[in-house]
Structures are given as C-alpha cells and as structure tokens.
Design an enzyme around this catalytic site. Structure first.
Site, PDB file in Angstrom:
ATOM      1  CB  VAL A  46     146.966  69.734 -10.626  1.00  0.00           C
ATOM      2  CG1 VAL A  46     146.164  70.354 -11.919  1.00  0.00           C
ATOM      3  CG2 VAL A  46     147.327  70.576  -9.833  1.00  0.00           C
TER       4      VAL A  46
ATOM      5  N   GLY B 213     150.988  68.087  -5.130  1.00  0.00           N
ATOM      6  CA  GLY B 213     151.760  68.897  -4.284  1.00  0.00           C
ATOM      7  C   GLY B 213     151.317  68.853  -2.786  1.00  0.00           C
ATOM      8  N   GLY B 214     151.948  69.526  -2.126  1.00  0.00           N
ATOM      9  CA  GLY B 214     151.522  69.760  -0.478  1.00  0.00           C
ATOM     10  C   GLY B 214     149.940  69.731  -0.438  1.00  0.00           C
ATOM     11  CG  PHE B 215     148.607  72.071  -3.678  1.00  0.00           C
ATOM     12  CD1 PHE B 215     147.632  71.576  -4.682  1.00  0.00           C
ATOM     13  CD2 PHE B 215     149.901  72.101  -4.096  1.00  0.00           C
ATOM     14  CE1 PHE B 215     148.076  71.284  -6.026  1.00  0.00           C
ATOM     15  CE2 PHE B 215     150.310  71.720  -5.364  1.00  0.00           C
ATOM     16  CZ  PHE B 215     149.268  71.463  -6.326  1.00  0.00           C
ATOM     17  N   GLY B 216     147.467  69.263  -2.663  1.00  0.00           N
ATOM     18  CA  GLY B 216     146.534  68.243  -3.157  1.00  0.00           C
ATOM     19  C   GLY B 216     147.055  67.998  -4.521  1.00  0.00           C
TER      20      GLY B 216
ATOM     21  CG  LEU C 116     147.014  67.114 -15.496  1.00  0.00           C
ATOM     22  CD1 LEU C 116     146.497  68.482 -15.590  1.00  0.00           C
ATOM     23  CD2 LEU C 116     147.558  66.602 -16.690  1.00  0.00           C
ATOM     24  N   GLY C 117     149.514  66.314 -11.714  1.00  0.00           N
ATOM     25  CA  GLY C 117     150.541  66.607 -11.028  1.00  0.00           C
ATOM     26  C   GLY C 117     149.990  66.652  -9.311  1.00  0.00           C
TER      27      GLY C 117
ATOM     28  CE  LYS D 288     146.866  75.305  -7.991  1.00  0.00           C
ATOM     29  NZ  LYS D 288     147.605  76.404  -7.564  1.00  0.00           N
TER      30      LYS D 288
ATOM     31  CG  ASP E  11     156.996  80.876  -5.460  1.00  0.00           C
ATOM     32  OD1 ASP E  11     158.233  80.762  -5.469  1.00  0.00           O
ATOM     33  OD2 ASP E  11     156.420  79.654  -5.288  1.00  0.00           O
TER      34      ASP E  11
END
Ligand SMILES: *[C@@H]1O[C@H](CO)[C@@H](O)[C@H](O)[C@H]1NC(C)=O
Ligand SMILES: *[C@@H]1O[C@H](CO)[C@@H](O)[C@H](O)[C@H]1NC(C)=O
Ligand SMILES: *[C@@H]1O[C@H](CO)[C@@H](O)[C@H](O)[C@H]1NC(C)=O
Ligand SMILES: *[C@@H]1O[C@H](CO)[C@@H](O)[C@H](O)[C@H]1NC(C)=O
Ligand SMILES: *[C@@H]1O[C@H](CO)[C@@H](O)[C@H](O)[C@H]1NC(C)=O
Ligand SMILES: *[C@@H]1O[C@H](CO)[C@@H](O)[C@H](O)[C@H]1NC(C)=O
Ligand SMILES: *[C@@H]1O[C@H](CO)[C@@H](O)[C@H](O)[C@H]1NC(C)=O
Length: 813
Positions: free
Chosen positions: A514, A509-512, A506-507, A528, A625
């Site tokens: 989803v 990011g820097g974290f990994g 689905l998406g 996630k 945030d």
C-alpha cells in the site's frame, strides 16, 4: 380595563405589593409592580429578578441572578448604564403594554419599546431565567430578556441573528466587576449575505478571537466542541435565522457562558455545589494561536512548533528580517505568483487539520458539491481557497475565500481540510516535498491478491455484476445494477506515489503493498497495489471492488477508484492520516490520544458502519473480518471500516449468510459457530464487534491476552470481572480521568451480549446501536462463547504472518 387604570395609581400599587411580597411571586400583571426591595422568583426557584447594587457602589440596577447560589451571580441587567441613585426604583407594565423602570421622581430609566398594545399582558420570570412579557390572550411573547443578552449566555438563549426582524442577540462584557455598562468586549455572530457565518469576540472593532465557521458539527476553531455529558449545542443557519445555542444535558447542573472584560476571555463556568464555587470548564482564547491573526496573512499557527508561526506551504515571509525577529504581523506572501490569465495553469494543494480562515471575504453555497466548488474557485482570479461547507457525510456544500487567508491554525486532531490555490510551478515543487515528507504507516487490510483480472472487465467501466458472477464461484446474490467506478491511469498513480517509491510505502501484506500518494489536485490517496506474483485473490479483489464501490457511509472507508491496466491491479482509497484503530489502542504512545469520549464515539461509529452493512445499505453484507486493524481513522478520528476482501453479500432479506468450507477471518475475533463449523451470519459479525468493543474499552488485544492469575482470554477475563461485580476493572487505566462510568459499563454490558455463545442470544446491530445510545434496560448476559485456547491449523504458506496481515485459514472439521 380596570387593571390599566390601577397601574397608574402608584400608591395603591405599592400597598398591594407590600401585602404580597411575603411569599415569592413569579409574575405580575399591569396592576402590579416590582419596587426595589421586592423580587420575582421563577416557579422552580432557580432565578430571581430584583434590584441590586454591585460592589461598593450605591448604584441600583434591575437584574436577574441565580436564586440558589450564595455567590451573587447576575446573568442579566436591564438598566446597564443608567443606575438608580437610591431605592426608589420600580418595574411596571404601563398602559400600552410596555415595561418601564422608574427611578427618582418617577423618571423612566429603562423601558421596552415597539411593543403593540394588548388587552392583557403579564410579566413572568421563567425557570430558564428568561423574563418575558406575555400577551396572555394570544399566548405569545411581546418582549423577552433572552432577546437582549447582557454578558451571559444561558442555556436556551440564542446568540446570533433573526433576519426576519433584524434582531441581533449578542453578548457584551461589563465594563468592570462593578459596572454593568457594556465595555468594548463583545461576542457577535457575523452576518453578511452569502458569507460563511462565524462568531467573533472583539475588543472595540478589532477582532480578538474567532470561533471559526460552523462546519455542520462544530465551530472549525473548536475541535474540542463535541458531544459531552455537560451540554448539547446547535448552530442554526438558514434564511430566517443564524444562531448558536446550547442546552444542559442534566437539569440539576448549573452552567453559563460569560464574557469578562478584565480577563479578556469568554469562559464557561459550572457551579460546583460541594465547593460552593464556580469552576471554569473551558475558556477562549485558549492559547497564542487563538489570538486573532497571530501569524499574519497566510501564516499558520502551530502550537509545539518553533517558531509557533509558519508560513503555509507555498508561501514565504513577507519580510524575512521581521520574521526572524518574531514579528509575524506582516505575514506571508506567495513564493510563486498565480498565473490567473492561463487559468488552467493554477491548481490546488489540499491542507488538512486546519482551523479555516476568517470568512469575512467568503462566499458560500449549500447545494453545490466540492467539484463544482473547485471549478467556481478556479474561475475567479481572486478566489484563493475552497472547501466543503458542511463536513458531515463526507462533505457537502461549497465555501470559497477571496484575498489573503487570515487566522489559520493547525490542530493535531480534528482540524479541517482546505484546498489552497497554487501556481502550476508551485504544485510541482509541492508534490516533490510531500513525497519525501511523510512516511506515516497505515495498516491496511489484508487482501490476498493475485489472479489477473481480465483486462476488459473494468476497462468497460460500466460492468454488469452478472458478468462478475461467471468468474466468481461463490454462489451469492447478485444485484443487477451497474457498477460505476472511476478508473485511474497507471501513470497517474505512479506519478502520485513517486513511482511507488519506498518512501511512500505505508504497509505490506500477502496481497502486495500500500502506497501513499498525492494526486495532481492535492487529494491524498492510499493505493493498494496487488502483487503480480501472488497466486490468490482474484475473488477478493473483485469482491472488494464490487462491494465497496456501492457502499457509501461515513463509517466505511471510501474507494475512490481502481486501476486495471495490463498486469497492474490497484485499488485507490481515500487516505487515512491516523492509521488504524489498533495502532492507537495497543501502542503505548498513541493510546493517550484516545480518551473516553473519543473511544465511545469510535465504538458508536463502528456500530453504525456495521448496521449500515447489515441492514441499511442497498446490499446486505457480512464483513467477516471485523477487527481493530481493519478500522481506519480519518483526521477527525472518525472510524472507517475497511477491507471488504472477505465480505459476503446476503441473499434477499435472509440474515443467515451460509456455510463455507473455507473459513477465513482472524483468530480471536471469530464467532465459535464460524470458527468451528464455518457457519457465518450477521451474528458472527456481531460477535467480532463485541470483541472489538472489549479491546477498545480495555486497551488490550483479545489475541495474546495474558493474565497472571488465570488462563482466560480477554472475553473470559471480562466475564470473570462481570460476575465478580468488578466490571470497571476492565477499563484501560489511562482512561481513568476521562471515563464516563455509566457509558463504559453500558459498553461492557453490550459487548458481553454480543459475544454470547449462541448466535440467537446476540443482539443484531440495530439493537446494539439503540442500546449504546439510550438508557433502556439490557438483558443479563449468559456465559459468553469463548474458548480458552483453541487448536488451529494455520496454513502459513497462504498468508503472511505479520501482525497487520492476520488472515488465518482454518481447516474445516
Ligand atoms: C445621583 O446622586 C448624585 C449625587 O447625590 C447626583 O449628582 C446625580 O445626579 C444623581 N443621579 C441620578 C441619576 O439621579
Ligand atoms: C409606555 O412606555 C413606552 C415606553 O417607555 C412609551 O413609549 C409609552 O408612551 C408609554 N405609554 C404610556 C401610556 O405612558
Ligand atoms: C426630584 O424632585 C425634587 C423635588 O421635586 C427635585 O428637587 C430634584 O432635583 C429632582 N431630582 C431629579 C433627579 O430630577
Ligand atoms: C472577571 O474576572 C475577574 C478575575 O477572575 C473577576 O474578578 C471579575 O469579577 C470578573 N468580572 C466579571 C464581570 O465577572
Ligand atoms: C533569518 O534567519 C535565517 C536563519 O536563522 C538566516 O539564514 C537569514 O539570513 C535571516 N534573514 C534575515 C533577513 O535576517
Ligand atoms: C447555489 O448554487 C446553485 C447552483 O449553482 C444555485 O442554483 C443556487 O441558487 C445557489 N444558491 C445560492 C444561495 O447562491
Ligand atoms: C470573483 O468574485 C468576486 C467576489 O465575489 C466578485 O466580485 C467578482 O465579480 C468575481 N469575478 C468573476 C470573474 O466572477
């Protein structure tokens, strides 16, 4: 007593009336009467009771109509099927406190019955249009016309049942526009013990249109029934009563709901004074799919689909041949039969966005939860589906369906969830299909991932937060409470996501990444998965786990559990089919879906979610945030605040969060004192909220806003328009038709208060919620805290720079 005698002496009575009809009266006592030619007028002059003949016929009826509307609009008729031939009609209260309508030769053409005899009765036409027979001494109603509706539902009238008295209030259309005698077109609330109630419009005994059951917020078949400026509505469902009722928000507006035999529709009309005409506000049935059972048993009616009838997943046409000829009447049957003997073999597939099926064969219990509901359904071989009885607050209660599922339709927005029973082999097939089907991208929050979590931590399942503190360097408050969070097995999630297939992604990011997944029971999830390589994020991961596990609110995304096994760390959320707010606001194709009432709902929802974080939850939390991409939307477009990776818990009742030397958040949403000095508090969230509201109103991103005539950012632009007396210019042009100007102005005003430069000038969220929901006077905003273009040092190596992943790290100055 004297009065009672008088009432029998008609002659005297008539004379008496003749002397009084020169001025309007709103009530009569037993000594008086209402002969043909005279009327009662309600106190405020809105309704009138008298005799009329409809159309070209000479028949006379006793009825109630709007006094001030030149187009004679009758809302209630007494002698519907028993007209009086001439002008001899007369309404009176007889000696035993009943109403009698006399016709030729004093024959009784209509009467009320079962009313007890009282000392002193009075008949009065109320401002609501309700004709009431009162016991003057006790102050109670002996009889009222609202209990016996004709074809019209007025504000304040109940449609439904009183189980204590057995009284049913239902609507029935006139036979035709000249004959008020009931036709066979009716609207009634179904009343059966322990079934999920709903209203049916019928022709004769055949169901024609169904509202769908009440889900706590509205009828399941009317996603458009929502808070609106015209009328408020409610549905009461308890041991004593089951009814629907509406009220007008504005006294001066005139609106009614009426059944029409000729057009076979149930319409809501509003009187347009300027045009001197009734205008249709809404009408049912709206389309093909609203026609009862259009697609047959187990069929799903989908406007826009070709053909419009589809079998539910796991079902196939009963007769493919007839189906091919667009004859849907036979409906659909299961592809794979249920194996009820080995009960554990069956399972459920979750369907979303539906109008729930006909509830005639249903069973409802308001107290048991969804899990028990599932068990109840599984244990009864004739149970075909289940869901929550009330969708508010994430869902409560239980309703289960027996037999075929009839009259389901699919809504693009605002439909409901239904768990439909499937055989084990069908479940496997279904899993496979789902995995390849959807690749809807949701934007998921930025959480920087990384550091491995000591495996025993969450494995122990009940983890003391105290222990967390030892590895969490942030010196924040630690409530001493147990953390209970379901643990998922890696293989479960791997299976659910088709081994983290790219189709389900689905998406990122820097974290990994989803992934979308579907658990064996049909529940959809967003997993996630923290990447192993990332060097950061242990704190953020724990932060999120701890915080969100303790938070439960309709406007916060729900964490279903987590998964920690070896190097694998995952957070499992409920799946949000409608992505994030920014994809709707800033995407040209999506924004049309968000017309004003929805945007206002979203603003209020976010405000409530934030209020909960700041004040009402067991912890006191600063999100730090808040932004459009961190607000996810469920299938009803309910906003859910997500991403608690950067959130902080407040110490005790202290509103000031503290000072940090690592400023994290998103440029464009950060309050000045936080961006510049690293000072954060609930008021820095309020600032972000203000920015977010401006974005929702304008459909423009604060970050990257560009105006040809000046170099202001969105806040500066809004402030400029405000001072120039043209705040409405800010409103997204695509809202034009749906916009409630007063609401929009209030939102702009509130948002300017939220983005004040000094935290102490900003309201807290409790005030914001009140300001948004009422008409109280607001203080004047001062110049907001915005800086036209701020220099920032972005540590590019610490954050991915995709739009969705916009953590900006600023060096403290
Ligand atoms: C009305 O008048 C017609 C003819 O004049 C007569 O046949 C009929 O019976 C009358 N009905 C009533 C209710 O008096
Ligand atoms: C009053 O009207 C009711 C209903 O028609 C009737 O049952 C009752 O007998 C009447 N009472 C008298 C005294 O006529
Ligand atoms: C009314 O009374 C008159 C005379 O008493 C009689 O001729 C007529 O038939 C009556 N009408 C009805 C409808 O009962
Ligand atoms: C039903 O609708 C038709 C067409 O709009 C209208 O002419 C008629 O008066 C309506 N009937 C009633 C009883 O309102
Ligand atoms: C129905 O239509 C489909 C595709 O149009 C076709 O493959 C199938 O043979 C038809 N079935 C029958 C029974 O007519
Ligand atoms: C609902 O279920 C609960 C728990 O099984 C039970 O105690 C209660 O009586 C039920 N209520 C009704 C109305 O059936
Ligand atoms: C299943 O539900 C039906 C309908 O309520 C009921 O008649 C039947 O007894 C139930 N069967 C079992 C095994 O509970």
């Amino acid at each position: 007593m004297v009065h009672l005698l008088f009432s029998l002496m008609m002659g005297t009575n008539l004379l008496f009336m003749l002397s009084t009809i020169c001025f309007a009266v709103n009530s009569i006592s037993p000594s008086q009467s209402v002969p043909d030619g005279t009327t009662l007028v309600s106190k405020d002059g809105s309704f009138e009771l008298g005799f009329f003949n409809s159309g070209s016929s000479t028949n006379r009826y006793l009825g109630i109509w709007y006094k001030n509307i030149p187009v004679r609009t009758v809302v209630w008729v007494a002698n519907r099927c028993n007209p009086i031939n001439d002008s001899s009609g007369m309404l009176m209260i007889n000696s035993t406190s009943n109403l009698m309508l006399l016709g030729q030769n004093k024959s009784v053409v209509w009467w009320t019955s079962s009313v007890q005899n009282v000392q002193s009765a009075r008949l009065e036409l109320l401002d609501s249009g309700n004709l009431v027979l009162m016991d003057v001494v006790a102050g109670t109603y002996l009889w009222q016309s609202f209990d016996y509706p004709s074809d019209t539902l007025l504000p304040g009238m109940k449609l439904g049942w009183d189980s204590r008295t057995g009284l049913e209030r239902s609507l029935s259309a006139w036979k035709n526009s000249e004959d008020p005698c009931p036709g066979d077109f009716t609207d009634r609330i179904q009343m059966q013990l322990n079934t999920y109630p709903e209203a049916y419009v019928r022709i004769g005994t055949a169901k024609y249109y169904r509202t769908g059951p009440w889900n706590g917020l509205r009828f399941s078949g009317s996603p458009e029934l929502r808070p609106n400026p015209l009328f408020s509505f409610k549905f009461v469902y308890n041991e004593d009563e089951v009814y629907y009722m509406y009220d007008l928000q504005e006294k001066s507006v005139i609106s009614r709901v009426v059944l029409n035999q000729t057009t076979r529709s149930r319409d809501r009309f509003t009187w347009i004074e300027a045009d001197q005409t009734w205008r249709a506000y809404s009408s049912a049935p709206r389309d093909l799919c609203d026609h009862y059972g259009f697609c047959g048993a187990n069929g799903n009616c989908i406007i826009g689909e070709n053909p419009v009838c589809q079998c539910l997943k796991g079902f196939k046409p009963k007769s493919q041949e007839k189906w091919n000829l667009t004859d849907w009447s036979l409906g659909c049957v299961r592809k794979k039969p249920l194996s009820c003997q080995g009960r554990d073999k069956d399972g459920f597939v979750k369907f979303s966005g539906l109008k729930l099926p006909d509830t005639t064969l249903s069973w409802v219990n308001k107290t048991i939860n969804l899990e028990e509901c599932r068990a109840k359904c599984l244990n009864n071989c004739s149970c075909m589906a289940y869901t929550s009885q009330d969708i508010r607050g994430g869902g409560t209660g239980c309703v289960i369906w027996f037999g075929d599922l009839i009259d389901i339709r699919q809504f693009p927005v605002g439909g409901e969830e239904l768990y439909i029973r499937m055989s084990a082999s069908e479940l496997e097939d279904n899993d496979r299909r789902l995995k390849t089907a959807m690749t809807v991208a949701i934007t998921v929050a930025a959480i920087v991932s990384g550091l491995l979590l000591a495996g025993y931590y969450i494995h122990r399942r009940r983890t003391k937060l105290k222990e967390v503190r030892e590895t969490n360097q942030n010196n924040e408050a630690e409530p001493k409470e147990d953390l209970e969070l379901p643990l998922f097995d890696v293989t479960t999630i791997a299976t659910a996501t088709d081994n983290f297939s790219s189709d389900n992604k689905l998406g990122e990011g820097g974290f990994g990444s989803v992934y979308k997944g579907t658990l064996a029971d049909g529940q959809e999830i967003a997993a996630k998965r923290l990447s192993r390589s990332s060097g950061q994020g242990f704190n953020e991961f724990m932060n999120e786990v701890i915080l969100i596990a303790k938070l439960q609110h309709r406007n916060l995304v729900k964490l279903l559990g987590c998964c920690v096994q070896g190097e694998e760390k995952m957070l499992i959320y409920e799946y949000m089919p409608n992505k994030s707010l920014d994809s709707f606001l800033f995407d040209q194709t999506g924004e049309l879906l968000l017309y004003w009432p929805k945007r206002f709902d979203i603003i209020c929802g976010i405000a409530r979610g934030l209020l909960y974080l700041h004040q009402d939850s067991r912890l006191r939390i600063i999100h730090r945030d808040l932004k459009a991409s961190n607000v996810l939307l469920d299938n009803e477009m309910t906003p859910k605040i997500s991403d608690f990776g950067l959130a902080r818990i407040l110490v005790g009742g202290d509103q000031i969060g503290g000072n940090t030397n690592r400023v994290v958040g998103t440029y464009g949403y950060m309050a000045p004192e936080y961006a510049l000095d690293g000072v954060f508090s609930v008021k820095s969230d309020v600032f972000s909220f203000g920015i977010l509201v401006l974005e929702v109103i304008s459909g423009i991103k604060n970050k990257g806003f560009y105006h040809p005539n000046h170099s202001q950012n969105l806040v500066g632009h809004a402030w400029k328009l405000w001072n120039e007396g043209q705040p409405l210019e800010l409103i997204d042009p695509c809202l034009a038709s749906s916009c409630m100007v007063s609401e929009a102005l209030r939102c702009i005003h509130v948002s300017l208060l939220c983005v004040q430069h000094h935290p102490e000038d900003r309201p807290n969220m409790a005030s914001v919620v009140i300001m948004l929901g009422s008409e109280i006077a607001l203080t004047h905003p001062k110049q907001p805290g915005f800086f036209t273009r701020m220099e920032s040092h972005e540590e590019g190596n610490q954050s991915s720079s995709t739009n969705e992943m916009s953590i900006t790290l600023l060096e403290p100055r």
